[in-house]
Motif scaffolding. Structure first.
Motif, PDB file in Angstrom:
ATOM      1  N   ILE A  12       3.558  -0.543  13.081  1.00 14.03           N
ATOM      2  CA  ILE A  12       4.059  -0.578  11.706  1.00 14.03           C
ATOM      3  C   ILE A  12       4.656  -1.624  11.329  1.00 14.03           C
ATOM      4  O   ILE A  12       5.556  -2.117  12.081  1.00 14.03           O
ATOM      5  N   TYR A  13       4.780  -2.019  10.039  1.00 15.28           N
ATOM      6  CA  TYR A  13       5.748  -2.850   9.337  1.00 15.28           C
ATOM      7  C   TYR A  13       6.012  -2.430   8.045  1.00 15.28           C
ATOM      8  O   TYR A  13       5.108  -1.643   7.366  1.00 15.28           O
ATOM      9  N   GLU A  14       7.029  -2.948   7.321  1.00 16.53           N
ATOM     10  CA  GLU A  14       7.448  -2.429   6.043  1.00 16.53           C
ATOM     11  C   GLU A  14       6.757  -3.472   5.191  1.00 16.53           C
ATOM     12  O   GLU A  14       6.641  -4.915   5.247  1.00 16.53           O
ATOM     13  N   ALA A  15       5.821  -3.116   4.017  1.00 18.45           N
ATOM     14  CA  ALA A  15       5.125  -3.985   3.230  1.00 18.45           C
ATOM     15  C   ALA A  15       5.559  -4.098   1.814  1.00 18.45           C
ATOM     16  O   ALA A  15       6.237  -2.964   1.102  1.00 18.45           O
ATOM     17  N   ASN A  16       5.693  -4.866   1.129  1.00 21.19           N
ATOM     18  CA  ASN A  16       5.709  -5.106  -0.239  1.00 21.19           C
ATOM     19  C   ASN A  16       7.183  -4.480  -0.595  1.00 21.19           C
ATOM     20  O   ASN A  16       7.968  -4.543   0.131  1.00 21.19           O
ATOM     21  N   GLU A  17       7.018  -4.175  -2.123  1.00 24.56           N
ATOM     22  CA  GLU A  17       8.601  -3.792  -2.437  1.00 24.56           C
ATOM     23  C   GLU A  17       8.696  -2.271  -2.332  1.00 24.56           C
ATOM     24  O   GLU A  17       7.581  -1.588  -2.195  1.00 24.56           O
ATOM     25  N   ALA A  18       9.749  -1.998  -2.105  1.00 25.09           N
ATOM     26  CA  ALA A  18       9.971  -0.456  -1.974  1.00 25.09           C
ATOM     27  C   ALA A  18       9.493   0.442  -3.083  1.00 25.09           C
ATOM     28  O   ALA A  18       9.299  -0.130  -4.433  1.00 25.09           O
ATOM     29  N   SER A  19       9.021   1.630  -2.975  1.00 24.05           N
ATOM     30  CA  SER A  19       8.487   2.488  -4.104  1.00 24.05           C
ATOM     31  C   SER A  19       9.182   3.827  -3.878  1.00 24.05           C
ATOM     32  O   SER A  19       9.151   4.640  -4.847  1.00 24.05           O
ATOM     33  N   VAL A  20      10.056   4.222  -2.964  1.00 23.78           N
ATOM     34  CA  VAL A  20      10.822   5.224  -2.657  1.00 23.78           C
ATOM     35  C   VAL A  20      12.343   4.865  -2.414  1.00 23.78           C
ATOM     36  O   VAL A  20      12.557   3.948  -1.798  1.00 23.78           O
ATOM     37  N   PHE A  21      13.256   5.580  -3.066  1.00 22.22           N
ATOM     38  CA  PHE A  21      14.739   5.064  -3.000  1.00 22.22           C
ATOM     39  C   PHE A  21      15.261   6.252  -2.910  1.00 22.22           C
ATOM     40  O   PHE A  21      15.133   7.340  -3.168  1.00 22.22           O
ATOM     41  N   MET A  22      16.718   5.981  -2.377  1.00 26.86           N
ATOM     42  CA  MET A  22      17.639   6.946  -2.338  1.00 26.86           C
ATOM     43  C   MET A  22      18.990   6.406  -2.551  1.00 26.86           C
ATOM     44  O   MET A  22      19.462   5.138  -2.195  1.00 26.86           O
ATOM     45  N   PRO A  81       6.850   0.837   1.476  1.00 27.70           N
ATOM     46  CA  PRO A  81       5.625   1.475   2.122  1.00 27.70           C
ATOM     47  C   PRO A  81       5.526   0.837   3.733  1.00 27.70           C
ATOM     48  O   PRO A  81       5.549  -0.091   4.045  1.00 27.70           O
ATOM     49  N   LEU A  82       5.114   1.939   4.764  1.00 29.77           N
ATOM     50  CA  LEU A  82       4.660   1.498   5.943  1.00 29.77           C
ATOM     51  C   LEU A  82       3.186   1.207   6.046  1.00 29.77           C
ATOM     52  O   LEU A  82       2.578   2.013   5.730  1.00 29.77           O
ATOM     53  N   VAL A  83       3.181   0.018   6.656  1.00 32.27           N
ATOM     54  CA  VAL A  83       1.593  -0.335   6.703  1.00 32.27           C
ATOM     55  C   VAL A  83       1.193  -0.754   8.463  1.00 32.27           C
ATOM     56  O   VAL A  83       2.081  -1.265   9.087  1.00 32.27           O
ATOM     57  N   ASP A  84       0.308  -0.116   8.913  1.00 32.27           N
ATOM     58  CA  ASP A  84      -0.318  -0.339  10.312  1.00 32.27           C
ATOM     59  C   ASP A  84      -0.943  -1.944  10.431  1.00 32.27           C
ATOM     60  O   ASP A  84      -1.553  -2.362   9.594  1.00 32.27           O
ATOM     61  N   LYS A  85      -0.485  -2.733  11.229  1.00 39.76           N
ATOM     62  CA  LYS A  85      -1.065  -3.959  11.421  1.00 39.76           C
ATOM     63  C   LYS A  85      -2.469  -4.178  11.604  1.00 39.76           C
ATOM     64  O   LYS A  85      -3.034  -4.928  11.163  1.00 39.76           O
TER      65      LYS A  85
END
Length: 112
Positions: A12-22, A81-85
């Motif tokens: 997996i890799y992190e894709a695009n902009e964040a959609s969840v925050f803390m 979001p996490l995306v599968d290669k």
């Protein structure tokens, strides 16, 4: 423990902009929009949130501006979001382990 499963490559890799925050810290910020948003975020007591919730209350432009300042000040951290290669479907679950001398107790959410 947060195990992830995938129907794809399993990478997996992190894709695009964040959609969840803390909220990551309790620093002060200067901007009016950032302060208003931070006041709302602090009500969550460190739980994750999405900008969609804030946009309903403050509007998209105000949220974008305020969130940018909060992230630059390292008050808020984004989780993309996490995306599968191989573009497979990814699932995530949470388990809690309580380790004692004897026995090891496993608790988990059972939705059956």
């Amino acid at each position: 423990i947060e195990p992830f499963a995938s129907t794809g490559a399993g990478l997996i890799y992190e894709a695009n902009e964040a959609s969840v925050f803390m909220q990551e810290s309790k620093k002060g910020v200067r901007g009016t929009f950032a302060r208003e948003i931070l006041k709302e975020v602090e009500k969550l007591n460190g739980l994750p949130f999405t900008t969609r919730w804030l946009t309903r209350r403050f509007g998209k432009a105000k949220v974008n501006f305020g969130m940018r300042e909060l992230m630059q000040a390292e008050v808020i951290r984004g989780y993309p979001p996490l995306v599968d290669k191989a573009h497979g479907i990814i699932s995530q679950a949470e388990h809690t382990l309580l380790v004692k001398d004897k026995p090891v107790i496993l608790t988990k959410y059972d939705d059956e």
